[in-house]
Design an enzyme around this catalytic site. Structure first.
Site, PDB file in Angstrom:
ATOM      1  N   SER A  38       0.810  -1.223   0.000  1.00  0.00           N
ATOM      2  CA  SER A  38       0.000   0.000   0.000  1.00  0.00           C
ATOM      3  C   SER A  38       0.844   1.274   0.000  1.00  0.00           C
ATOM      4  O   SER A  38       0.340   2.338  -0.352  1.00  0.00           O
ATOM      5  CB  SER A  38      -0.959   0.019   1.184  1.00  0.00           C
ATOM      6  N   LYS A  81       0.860   4.760   6.621  1.00  0.00           N
ATOM      7  CA  LYS A  81       0.316   5.627   5.568  1.00  0.00           C
ATOM      8  C   LYS A  81       0.987   6.996   5.645  1.00  0.00           C
ATOM      9  O   LYS A  81       1.673   7.315   6.599  1.00  0.00           O
ATOM     10  CB  LYS A  81      -1.204   5.814   5.716  1.00  0.00           C
TER      11      LYS A  81
END
Length: 174
Positions: A38, A81
């Site tokens: 990701s 993230k």
């Protein structure tokens, strides 16, 4: 008596070392391993990271920080993230472009536009951050665009990723 005193000193040293290690792990630095893609191309599956846990005890997260945080839908799992928006920012994704406060965000860390539907506008509430994975391919990152993550409360942030300590893809055998 000499043996007992030495033993107690040894136990005291051991307890002090365990307490110091616990404090460093809770409030100092920790290691983390990336699981998944990701955050590609910035981070790769299997990367070993050094996470600075102390930073957010004294400073709020900033736009651009790569952070680890407890998954809001599973507190036993951590996600990594990038912070795209902080309290007060308005985030919108239109036509594959991320906008912060109406201005397109220059994203040199990603290799593709955001795939999928438009998102927002979303006003980031105080005490939360809006996060995205650097991998912007469709369904590649579970981030603030998805209800299961949403705006991440600052109290779920574990720390700021400071360094990639080791990347398995660089390991080679002779």
């Amino acid at each position: 008596m000499f043996g007992k005193r030495r033993f107690l000193r040894w136990i005291g040293t051991l307890v002090s070392l365990v307490a110091a290690a616990w404090l460093i792990n809770q409030y100092g630095v920790a290691m983390s391993v990336v699981s998944g893609t990701s955050m590609a191309p910035t981070l790769q599956d299997g990367d070993r990271l050094l996470v600075n846990k102390f930073r957010f005890l004294v400073k709020e997260p900033s736009v651009g920080d790569v952070i680890t945080f407890r998954d809001p839908s599973d507190q036993n799992r951590f996600l990594v993230k990038r912070v795209i928006g902080v309290g007060g920012d308005v985030i919108e994704i239109r036509g594959g472009v991320v906008y912060r406060n109406g201005i397109p965000v220059r994203e040199t860390y990603t290799s593709s536009p955001v795939e999928g539907d438009d998102h927002g506008p979303v006003k980031v509430k105080p005490g939360t951050v809006f996060v995205l994975g650097d991998n912007r391919q469709l369904h590649a990152s579970r981030d603030s665009r998805y209800e299961s993550v949403g705006l991440v409360p600052v109290n779920l942030i574990d720390g700021k990723v400071e360094w990639i300590l080791w990347r398995p893809s660089l390991a080679a055998s002779l």
